[in-house]
Write an enzyme that holds these catalytic residues in place. Structure first.
Site, PDB file in Angstrom:
ATOM      1  N   SER A   1      20.373 -16.491  22.155  1.00 59.60           N
ATOM      2  CA  SER A   1      20.248 -17.262  22.896  1.00 59.60           C
ATOM      3  C   SER A   1      19.591 -17.990  22.768  1.00 59.60           C
ATOM      4  CB  SER A   1      20.800 -17.287  24.605  1.00 59.60           C
ATOM      5  OG  SER A   1      21.602 -15.749  24.563  1.00 59.60           O
TER       6      SER A   1
HETATM    7  N1  SAH Z   1      20.585 -11.382  24.122  1.00 59.90           N
HETATM    8  C1  SAH Z   1      21.154 -11.281  22.060  1.00 59.90           C
HETATM    9  C2  SAH Z   1      22.149 -11.873  21.706  1.00 59.90           C
HETATM   10  C3  SAH Z   1      23.034 -12.873  22.292  1.00 59.90           C
HETATM   11  S1  SAH Z   1      24.515 -12.881  21.513  1.00 59.90           S
HETATM   12  C4  SAH Z   1      20.374 -12.696  21.792  1.00 59.90           C
HETATM   13  O1  SAH Z   1      19.811 -13.226  21.594  1.00 59.90           O
HETATM   14  O2  SAH Z   1      19.416 -11.801  19.921  1.00 59.90           O
HETATM   15  C5  SAH Z   1      25.841 -11.792  22.132  1.00 59.90           C
HETATM   16  C6  SAH Z   1      25.594 -10.122  21.354  1.00 59.90           C
HETATM   17  O3  SAH Z   1      26.596  -9.633  22.513  1.00 59.90           O
HETATM   18  C7  SAH Z   1      25.958  -9.933  20.099  1.00 59.90           C
HETATM   19  O4  SAH Z   1      24.732  -9.738  19.446  1.00 59.90           O
HETATM   20  C8  SAH Z   1      26.755  -9.450  20.532  1.00 59.90           C
HETATM   21  O5  SAH Z   1      27.550  -8.781  19.001  1.00 59.90           O
HETATM   22  C9  SAH Z   1      27.330  -8.629  21.552  1.00 59.90           C
HETATM   23  N2  SAH Z   1      28.482  -7.613  21.774  1.00 59.90           N
HETATM   24  C10 SAH Z   1      29.190  -8.439  22.538  1.00 59.90           C
HETATM   25  N3  SAH Z   1      30.219  -7.676  22.401  1.00 59.90           N
HETATM   26  C11 SAH Z   1      29.975  -6.365  23.266  1.00 59.90           C
HETATM   27  C12 SAH Z   1      29.910  -5.016  23.076  1.00 59.90           C
HETATM   28  N4  SAH Z   1      31.374  -5.251  23.683  1.00 59.90           N
HETATM   29  N5  SAH Z   1      28.703  -3.659  23.191  1.00 59.90           N
HETATM   30  C13 SAH Z   1      27.988  -4.885  22.787  1.00 59.90           C
HETATM   31  N6  SAH Z   1      27.539  -5.807  21.885  1.00 59.90           N
HETATM   32  C14 SAH Z   1      28.439  -6.707  22.835  1.00 59.90           C
END
Ligand code: SAH
Length: 230
Positions: A65
């Site tokens: 993000s």
């Molecule tokens: N907050 C993090 C990543 C944001 S992107 C940062 O800023 O680095 C959203 C993340 O959610 C991604 O890494 C994706 O793989 C994860 N994600 C999506 N659906 C998910 C689920 N059902 N369970 C666990 N992680 C999930």
């Protein structure tokens, strides 16, 4: 001469924090301090400019993000990230916010990241090991797990703070259940149009939900759907 450097990553990270303060996104000393201490440059994959206020690709159809979203979520959650508290970061991706949470709740607290892409969990742990909270990872007050975050992480519930870093079509019930009375969850909700919702569980167990702002996050979905580009 490292400490006199003007172009080092630490200085650039500090400049990013100052920019977010100037624009009123970081409003507290607490959030400024943690974002200064956790160098964002350690969490953004090589080749992407880490201190630019924009989301960046991290592979697997996911993004880290933008700094202003991380700052917004930290400001919304800061009262629920006091020393000794429990925090859950769903969709922890690069591990950046999990690291910030760990620093705020400290060695007596617990910060848990849950991410469903195993490779991202592995790289996030590597990132955290280089950061200011590496010792908390070793001591066990910070951990990151491969799991479906829609189910939360019951082992360390209830949580004072829950952050969800991917947009859910609706708020998953297990996350509401794992929120402590008095706790707060910040979660983007929606598909094409999304709102960042602030979910407060009152001491009597009732839940109050409000919309903070419009946002655009990747979906909270199954691993298969994500890897097939939704
Ligand atoms: N907050 C993090 C990543 C944001 S992107 C940062 O800023 O680095 C959203 C993340 O959610 C991604 O890494 C994706 O793989 C994860 N994600 C999506 N659906 C998910 C689920 N059902 N369970 C666990 N992680 C999930």
């Amino acid at each position: 001469m490292e400490h006199y450097g003007t172009s080092g990553s630490v200085d650039k990270n500090k400049a990013m924090v100052e920019y977010l303060q100037q624009y009123g996104i970081i409003r507290s000393k607490k959030v400024a301090e943690v974002m200064e201490a956790i160098d964002r440059g350690l969490f953004v994959p090589g080749g992407s400019p880490p201190y630019v206020d924009s989301p960046m690709q991290i592979g697997y159809n996911a993004t880290i993000s933008a700094p202003h979203m991380h700052a917004t979520c930290l400001e919304l959650l800061k009262e629920h990230l006091q020393p000794g508290m429990h925090a859950l970061d769903v969709g922890s991706g690069t591990g950046y916010l999990t690291a910030c949470f760990a620093m705020m709740v400290g060695p007596q607290g617990r910060a848990v990241g849950v991410e469903h892409i195993p490779e991202l969990v592995t790289s996030s742990i590597e990132n955290i090991k280089k950061s200011a909270v590496a010792s908390l990872l070793n001591e066990g007050s910070l951990s990151v797990h491969v799991a479906d975050g829609r189910l939360g992480w019951p082992d360390l519930a209830p949580y004072d703070a829950i952050h969800v870093g991917a947009a859910a079509p609706e708020i998953p019930q297990p996350l509401i259940e794992q929120l402590k009375p008095g706790g707060r969850m910040v979660i983007p909700v929606g598909t094409v149009f999304q709102d960042l919702k602030v979910v407060d569980k009152k001491l009597d167990g009732s839940v109050k939900i409000r919309s903070e702002t419009s946002v655009r996050y990747v979906p909270l979905t199954s691993r298969a759907a994500q890897l097939h580009n939704y």
